[in-house]
Write a protein that holds these residues in place. Structure first.
Motif, short mmCIF file in Angstrom:
data_model
loop_
_atom_site.label_atom_id
_atom_site.label_comp_id
_atom_site.label_asym_id
_atom_site.label_seq_id
_atom_site.Cartn_x
_atom_site.Cartn_y
_atom_site.Cartn_z
N ALA A 112 35.44 41.70 43.07
CA ALA A 112 36.81 41.94 42.67
C ALA A 112 37.69 41.95 43.91
CB ALA A 112 36.93 43.26 41.93
N LYS A 113 38.91 41.49 43.76
CA LYS A 113 39.82 41.46 44.90
C LYS A 113 40.03 42.84 45.50
CE LYS A 113 44.11 39.17 46.23
NZ LYS A 113 45.28 38.37 45.74
N ASN A 114 39.98 43.88 44.64
CA ASN A 114 40.16 45.25 45.13
C ASN A 114 38.82 45.95 45.41
OD1 ASN A 114 39.15 45.71 42.59
ND2 ASN A 114 40.87 46.97 41.88
N ALA A 148 25.96 57.20 49.32
CA ALA A 148 26.53 56.89 50.63
C ALA A 148 26.63 55.38 50.79
CB ALA A 148 25.65 57.48 51.73
N ARG A 149 27.53 54.95 51.62
CA ARG A 149 27.71 53.52 51.87
C ARG A 149 26.73 53.07 52.95
NH1 ARG A 149 33.78 52.83 53.35
NH2 ARG A 149 33.24 54.61 54.66
N SER A 178 33.91 55.20 40.35
CA SER A 178 35.15 55.85 39.95
C SER A 178 35.94 55.02 38.93
CB SER A 178 36.03 56.11 41.18
OG SER A 178 36.51 54.90 41.72
N GLN A 179 35.60 53.73 38.79
CA GLN A 179 36.30 52.86 37.84
C GLN A 179 35.83 53.08 36.40
OE1 GLN A 179 38.83 50.71 38.69
NE2 GLN A 179 38.68 51.54 40.76
N MET A 210 32.40 47.72 50.20
CA MET A 210 32.88 48.12 48.87
C MET A 210 33.86 49.30 48.94
SD MET A 210 31.69 46.11 46.53
CE MET A 210 31.71 46.98 44.96
N LYS A 211 33.81 50.09 50.00
CA LYS A 211 34.79 51.16 50.27
C LYS A 211 34.75 52.31 49.26
CE LYS A 211 37.96 47.72 52.22
NZ LYS A 211 39.31 47.10 52.14
#
Length: 489
Positions: free
Chosen positions: A395-397, A452-453, A478-479, A418-419
């Motif tokens: 996804a762009k975001n 964790a990332r 969170s989405q 992915m942030k």
């Protein structure tokens, strides 16, 4: 007891509205290119996913009962577009009822009896919610003679007649102006060279079908194949800057290992920005390189071309099945050298059924919230060959990512990009449209949740090898996205 005229009128209105609400289903709306220039949207702005089927001989071979059966089957299997040419391979070819498209093979004199059958098919498709990708004429027969052609029976009635092309475009646009489910496709297995013919066809169509407004019509072009020109041919190579060309088409063709993702990636980077589409890949059960001695393409080959191209930036995908593109029937075989099944037998090919899972996965993640874009930078492991290729998009975001593993080989994804604080990971099986955990067991939950990332190595279920393809889906938790593939199923 008397009923007042006002009350009576209200009751009648309620009855009419109630009756119409369940009897008449809304048809397709006109499509247009999205603001980003990367995909197609409906009139209300909702994304449109192109899942096409190749039915070249639909209008020339099937009668009304057969055509209706075919269209209903494709609707049930979640196809959204049917690609077909309006005429036969030659101008004198007659349809299932014995009618030729023109009187005396003259493009300026259409035979109404022939076009009534076209009317029926286009309208039936519209009532089913299907779009038609219509080729006015197959260019390699009608417009551009193949070099060293030895077939003296082939006629080329549009090769130099720009007036006939313009009038034919106007005829089609006028006749089908009220059918909002049409996407016009010029060309047909050629590298476009007869510019004036295509320009005039497009002009005639636009003036009539769209009342002269180019934003109310979609036009593309079907190019020559990549069978002998790997990895694929695209319209971007010769007609990208044509004002009438709304989106590009590529044809990767009928050779094993043609990397359609390379051609799609080039289209994606070409300016000005235009959408692109794999419009003719290898066909399921079709002879490899047009010879049965080489074997046939199977469902895995079709899944490859679908996921490769879509995740590389294609607006959708067109599937093809041997038997259906020719509409072969017991009394009529199109090409004996390619025949192995009749059209109604080919309806249930494995890969054809699995195309629904492609659409279900792509529509389960919201394009209208954040556009899906290709991103091979997510992949940290080396690409070890076409059969082990990993194709990535996100996804762009950065709310989700897809990674298609062609044969189930391990791969490394750069998850820190992915942030998100928390990530959900899923294994989507393109063979059955279901979710599995790392032990290859069915589930409706993520097989892993990341707190964790970090960079991560992923090992798809099963043993790596031909046919064991998987799609990794990673979501920003969170989405609160629904599970991958829930759409349509």
């Amino acid at each position: 007891m008397r009923i007042s005229s006002c009350l009576f009128g209200l009751l009648v209105a309620i009855f009419i509205l109630s009756f119409s609400s369940f009897k008449i289903a809304p048809g397709p709306s006109l499509l247009r290119v999205s603001k980003s220039g990367r995909f197609l949207v409906k009139e209300n702005g909702d994304p449109f996913f192109w899942l096409g089927d190749t039915a070249w001989n639909l209008f020339i071979r099937l009668n009304r009962e057969e055509a209706e059966k075919y269209l209903k089957d494709r609707k049930s299997k979640k196809f959204s577009v049917i690609q077909a040419h309006l005429l036969g391979w030659e101008v004198a070819d007659k349809n299932a009822y014995g009618f030729a498209p023109f009187n005396n093979n003259d493009f300026k004199s259409p035979n109404d009896e022939y076009w009534k059958q076209v009317d029926f098919i286009v309208t039936t498709a519209e009532q089913l919610g299907l779009y038609m990708g219509l080729l006015p004429a197959w260019a390699s027969t009608y417009t551009e003679k193949r070099k060293n052609s030895k077939n003296d029976s082939i006629s080329f009635p549009l090769e130099k007649d720009t007036i006939a092309a313009y009038q034919y475009g106007r005829y089609l646009g006028t006749r089908y102006k009220n059918n909002k489910n049409i996407i016009w496709i010029l060309g047909g297995d050629v590298w476009g060279r007869k510019d004036e013919i295509y320009d005039n066809l497009a002009k005639g169509l636009t003036e009539t079908y769209a009342d002269g407004n180019p934003f109310k019509i979609l036009i593309s072009f079907h190019p020559q194949g990549g069978t002998n020109r790997p990895p694929a041919t695209s319209t971007s190579e010769f007609y990208h800057n044509k004002s009438w060309l709304d989106f590009n088409m590529i044809q990767s063709g009928h050779r094993v290992g043609n990397k359609n993702y390379e051609r799609i990636a080039k289209d994606y980077d070409t300016l000005p920005v235009k959408p692109t589409l794999e419009s003719e890949p290898c066909y399921e059960e079709h002879p490899i390189q047009h010879a049965f001695k080489n074997g046939v393409f199977n469902a895995w080959h079709l899944r490859q071309r679908a996921y490769w191209s879509i995740l590389a930036g294609s607006l959708g995908f067109t599937y093809g099945a041997n038997g259906i593109w020719q509409m072969d029937k017991p009394d009529k075989i199109d090409k004996q050298t390619h025949f192995n099944n009749y059209w109604y037998q080919a309806l249930d090919y494995e890969g054809g059924k699995q195309m629904a899972f492609v659409r279900a996965l792509m529509e389960s993640r919201p394009m209208n919230i954040s556009e899906r874009i290709p991103d091979q930078g997510l992949l940290l492991s080396a690409d070890t060959g076409v059969e082990n290729h990993i194709q990535c998009a996100r996804a762009k975001n950065y709310s989700y990512l897809f990674a298609y593993s062609t044969s189930g080989a391990d791969f490394i994804i750069d998850l820190p990009r992915m942030k998100a604080k928390k990530l959900n990971a899923w294994w989507y099986n393109p063979r059955d449209g279901k979710l599995y955990n790392n032990d290859n067991r069915l589930t409706l939950k993520p097989f892993k949740v990341f707190q964790a990332r970090r960079k991560e190595t992923f090992n798809p279920p099963g043993n790596a090898g031909p046919g064991n393809d998987w799609i990794l889906v990673v979501d920003d938790a969170s989405q609160s996205f629904n599970y991958p593939g829930y759409a349509l199923l």
